[in-house]
Design an enzyme around this catalytic site. Structure first.
Site: not given
Ligand code: NAD
Length: 365
Positions: A94, A194, A197
């Site tokens: 990572k 949250g 995406n």
């Molecule tokens: P993203 O950045 O698109 O979305 C994260 C969202 O969380 C944002 O809308 C942000 O405003 C919100 N947020 C941040 N802090 C917050 C809080 N304290 N309370 C409420 N909301 C809050 O990220 P993503 O791609 O949707 O990923 C979300 C999580 O899933 C992350 O932890 C990421 O590591 C994990 N993840 C994502 C993927 C992927 O394919 N994108 C794969 C595996 C794991």
């Protein structure tokens, strides 16, 4: 700025380097620094036993550099076990870039980061994570082939988030089957924390099935956008953890299940996308078990994204991506039953299967 010079003898007295923070047999940590572009990044390579260390790059405004290091150490280790339990021939890695993705991310900074990735010769392969977009990966691709998650029109598998959300949905359904005897989520109260995406795509699956979805986010704009699109409720309170709900889906950042929140939780199931949801895997895993809360291990159910990007390396298509992602349902059920039979936490059960695969490969080598 005054820099305090500490002699190496004094440093040795303070603490060892290996064994700090979340060091857990990591193979290599690379600190990347470029004054011209302002790039400060850390690449964590936890393991390359099963294959190249693949994992996304996160850009985040960390409170301290130690927080950034801690995050990359925890995240890269998580990737090792995620790929291992999903049956992929990948190790765990990572990267984190220190800074605000909205104001400090420039093309020059991303290209410099790509050069650092390239210098590792394929030992680490990057992808998208929080603060990154498919367009950023396309840019990195111009300086190194060691990047996945590039756009479909450039030969990539595209945005991994919808597939991640689908895998989380599968894991959640399996946890419901285990808990309630049925995997139908209609009328279940699900809090999605949250709605980025992954969170938004998960909301879509849940509303299609008739679940009662409540959303929370730090962005009011996002909340209103998603509410209007899917007709879900916005959480207006200030302590989501203490609310009555069936399922808690953490889809923002990690460690939301911690000493402060764990005793307040009323959810029967925890199933979400965020990495490292348990602040302390052992302690908090055990408390959840004692409280009778079913926890679908994060690194197992959020593997859809890595399945999606792995397709770029192995050249498999959409059908195989969906098949592998749907299999998260079976694996989750298997893990939850195994945990019950062996009287261990679900996290431990998943971890042991992943570790056995890694140990087996080491013996073959
Ligand atoms: P993203 O950045 O698109 O979305 C994260 C969202 O969380 C944002 O809308 C942000 O405003 C919100 N947020 C941040 N802090 C917050 C809080 N304290 N309370 C409420 N909301 C809050 O990220 P993503 O791609 O949707 O990923 C979300 C999580 O899933 C992350 O932890 C990421 O590591 C994990 N993840 C994502 C993927 C992927 O394919 N994108 C794969 C595996 C794991």
């Amino acid at each position: 700025m005054v820099t305090e010079i500490v002699s190496s003898t004094e440093l040795k007295k303070i603490a060892p380097v290996f064994g700090q923070l979340s060091f857990n047999d990591h193979e290599q940590i690379v600190f990347c620094n470029d004054k011209d572009t302002g790039l400060r990044a850390i690449i964590g390579i936890h393991s390359t036993v099963l294959g190249p260390a693949l994992g996304g790059t996160r850009m985040w405004n960390y409170a301290t550099e130690w927080d950034a290091l801690n995050d990359v150490l925890r995240l890269s280790r998580g990737m090792t076990f995620k790929s291992a339990i999903t049956g992929l021939n990948l190790g765990g890695g990572k990267a984190v870039i220190l800074g605000d993705a909205k104001t400090q991310k420039t093309p020059e900074l991303m290209l410099k980061f790509g050069e650092f990735v390239h210098s590792l010769g394929g030992k680490y392969i990057t992808a998208e994570d929080v603060g990154m977009t498919t367009a950023d990966m396309d840019l990195v691709r111009t300086v190194t082939p060691y990047v996945t998650g590039i756009s479909e029109d450039k030969g990539g598998a595209g945005n991994p988030s919808p597939i991640t959300a689908y895998g989380v949905f599968m894991g959640m359904k399996a946890a419901a089957k285990y808990t309630y005897g049925s995997d139908v989520l209609e009328d279940k109260v699900v809090f999605v924390q949250g709605i980025g995406n992954v969170g938004e795509a998960l909301v879509e699956h849940l509303t299609n099935e008739g679940a009662k979805v409540v959303i929370s986010d730090i962005s009011r704009e996002r909340l209103e956008e998603v509410r209007d699109k899917y007709h879900v409720a916005i959480y207006e309170g200030d302590n989501l953890y203490a609310e009555a709900m069936d399922i808690y889906a953490p889809c923002a950042l990690g460690a939301t299940i911690n000493d402060e929140t764990i005793y307040q939780l009323k959810a029967k199931i925890i199933a979400g996308a965020a990495n490292n949801q348990l602040a302390d895997e052992t302690t908090h895993g055990k408390i959840l078990r004692e409280k009778g809360i079913v926890y679908a291990p994060d690194f197992l159910i959020n593997a859809g994204g890595i399945i999606n990007v792995y397709a770029e390396l192995e050249n498999y298509g959409r059908q195989e991506i969906i098949r592998k992602t749907e299999n998260i349902y079976n694996t989750t059920l298997e893990i939850l039953s195994r945990a019950e039979n062996q009287n261990i936490t679900s996290h431990q059960a998943a971890f042991e299967i992943a570790q056995a695969r890694i140990d087996g490969r080491k013996k073959e080598k």
